[in-house]
Design an enzyme around this catalytic site. Structure first.
Site, short mmCIF file in Angstrom:
data_model
loop_
_atom_site.label_atom_id
_atom_site.label_comp_id
_atom_site.label_asym_id
_atom_site.label_seq_id
_atom_site.Cartn_x
_atom_site.Cartn_y
_atom_site.Cartn_z
N GLU A 154 7.28 -7.03 0.94
CA GLU A 154 6.09 -6.91 1.80
C GLU A 154 5.09 -8.02 1.50
O GLU A 154 4.51 -8.61 2.41
CB GLU A 154 5.42 -5.55 1.58
CG GLU A 154 6.14 -4.37 2.24
CD GLU A 154 5.82 -4.25 3.73
OE1 GLU A 154 5.22 -5.17 4.31
OE2 GLU A 154 6.20 -3.22 4.32
N LYS B 220 -2.15 -1.50 -3.84
CA LYS B 220 -3.02 -0.33 -3.78
C LYS B 220 -2.19 0.94 -3.85
O LYS B 220 -1.19 1.03 -3.13
CB LYS B 220 -3.78 -0.38 -2.46
CG LYS B 220 -4.70 0.78 -2.20
CD LYS B 220 -5.28 0.62 -0.84
CE LYS B 220 -6.09 1.86 -0.51
NZ LYS B 220 -6.59 1.85 0.82
N LYS C 259 0.87 -1.18 0.00
CA LYS C 259 0.00 0.00 0.00
C LYS C 259 0.91 1.23 0.00
O LYS C 259 1.70 1.43 0.92
CB LYS C 259 -0.90 0.00 1.23
CG LYS C 259 -1.78 1.24 1.31
CD LYS C 259 -2.81 1.11 2.41
CE LYS C 259 -3.63 2.38 2.54
NZ LYS C 259 -4.63 2.27 3.60
C1 PBG Z 1 -7.48 3.39 5.68
C2 PBG Z 1 -7.73 3.23 4.23
C3 PBG Z 1 -7.52 4.17 3.22
C4 PBG Z 1 -8.04 3.60 2.05
C5 PBG Z 1 -8.52 2.33 2.37
N1 PBG Z 1 -8.31 2.11 3.72
C6 PBG Z 1 -6.98 5.54 3.26
C7 PBG Z 1 -5.66 5.80 3.79
O1 PBG Z 1 -4.81 4.91 3.95
O2 PBG Z 1 -5.41 6.97 4.07
C8 PBG Z 1 -8.09 4.29 0.72
C9 PBG Z 1 -9.14 3.83 -0.24
C10 PBG Z 1 -9.42 4.75 -1.37
O3 PBG Z 1 -8.77 5.80 -1.54
O4 PBG Z 1 -10.33 4.43 -2.14
N2 PBG Z 1 -6.42 2.76 6.25
#
Ligand code: PBG
Length: 334
Positions: free
Chosen positions: A244, A259, A206
């Site tokens: 990871e 992501k 992520k």
């Molecule tokens: C929270 C989380 C986020 C997203 C999914 N879970 C935001 C972040 O990490 O700040 C983002 C999803 C999206 O932008 O559609 N941990």
């Protein structure tokens, strides 16, 4: 070199790739990638209250709903072929603290939502976000000490949070926090509570991305200070994503996630080639917003852009795709 000189003296083109593109029937026959409803995960944003359905300004066409209307939406999604939802809740400000205490509340909005959705649509696979940010007074995914987001203390809370979601009936927990060692801790906690059948979809790679902006508007969860770069990954890195992903698989993840999706198609492919579990990709809020905004201006054909981008994520190697376009994709496929 593309022409072979045959003995009768004619030049002949022997490779004509356009043969496989000449009709819809042939194109469909040789298509390498297909989209289908059961590979899509629909995110749902849930708020306290009743009869609430509010459009999220930076996610046009996407809504925050109270639980009663979320149930209707879940039923609708299942009826059109969606098999999986990913739950996010918007917590009230007065419930937020540094420890994310509300995240563990058995009767919190998340836990009530899981129970109600599983009650209404038992066959729907319910996945839940595991991270502290919606419950953190600092808007961070973990516990804050000074300027630091502390790892191990956060992991202990995340493991409890995962267990509480599982006890409420979640099929999968989806840790999105990027703390070290949280998959192992969650797996251990689930095992200790005899929750042997609960899946873990780990947000393994992520990235610290600007494309989460509209999501943070949706949940009012933007970090109050600093950014998330000490836990989310640097967009410059590729090998780290593989590391990871492999760590999370070794720690017991059933599905791993990359992501965002579109700026990281190369990562989806590399991770796909390196792990033996299904790979999911999250086509995130900012990616959705870009297509919506360009379409509203008449600069892009929205439907075509939806299909092309989703297909590209699939082609890159994603088995599953979390997307705000899930309903649109099903409409376009039928
Ligand atoms: C929270 C989380 C986020 C997203 C999914 N879970 C935001 C972040 O990490 O700040 C983002 C999803 C999206 O932008 O559609 N941990």
């Amino acid at each position: 070199m593309f022409y072979n000189n045959l003995k009768n003296g004619f030049n002949m083109l022997i490779n004509r790739p356009r043969i496989l593109r000449q009709s819809p029937a042939i194109r469909a026959m040789v298509a390498e990638t297909h989209l289908s409803a059961e590979q899509l995960i629909a995110p749902l944003f849930i708020v306290e209250g009743e009869g609430i359905e509010e459009q999220i300004p930076s996610l046009p066409g996407y809504y925050r709903r109270s639980l009663d209307l979320t149930l209707k939406e879940a039923e609708l999604l299942f009826s059109i072929g969606i098999r999986s939802v990913l739950l996010f809740v918007k917590s009230k400000d007065e419930y937020k603290d540094n420890l994310g205490t509300e995240a563990l509340n058995e009767n919190g909005l998340m836990q009530r939502s899981i129970r109600a959705i599983k009650g209404a649509v038992p066959q729907l696979c319910v996945m839940t976000d595991v991270a502290l940010d919606p419950f953190s007074s600092f808007g961070h995914d973990g516990i804050v000490k000074g300027e630091e987001i502390v790892n191990d203390e956060t992991v202990a809370v995340l493991a409890k949070m995962a267990v509480s979601h599982a006890k409420a009936g979640a099929d999968f927990v989806a840790p999105s926090d990027m703390m070290d060692g949280r998959i192992a801790a969650i797996r251990k906690a689930l095992e200790e509570d005899q929750l042997h059948n609960i899946g873990i979809m780990a947000y393994s790679a992520k990235y610290a991305s600007c494309f989460y902006g509209p999501f943070r508007d949706a949940l009012d969860s933007a970090p109050g200070f600093g950014d998330k770069k000490t836990y989310q990954m640097n967009p410059a890195n590729r090998l780290e994503a593989i590391r990871e992903a492999k760590l999370d698989v070794a720690e017991g993840a059933d599905i791993i996630m990359v992501k965002p999706a579109l700026s990281y198609l190369d990562i989806i492919r590399e991770v796909k080639n390196d792990v033996l579990v299904p790979v999911s990709a999250y086509h995130v809020s900012g990616e959705y917003a870009m297509i919506k905004a360009a379409a509203q201006k008449g600069w892009l054909n929205e439907d075509a852009a939806i299909l092309e981008t989703t297909l590209s994520i699939k082609r890159a190697g994603a088995n599953l795709i979390a997307t705000y376009f899930a309903k649109d994709i099903i409409r376009l496929l039928s």
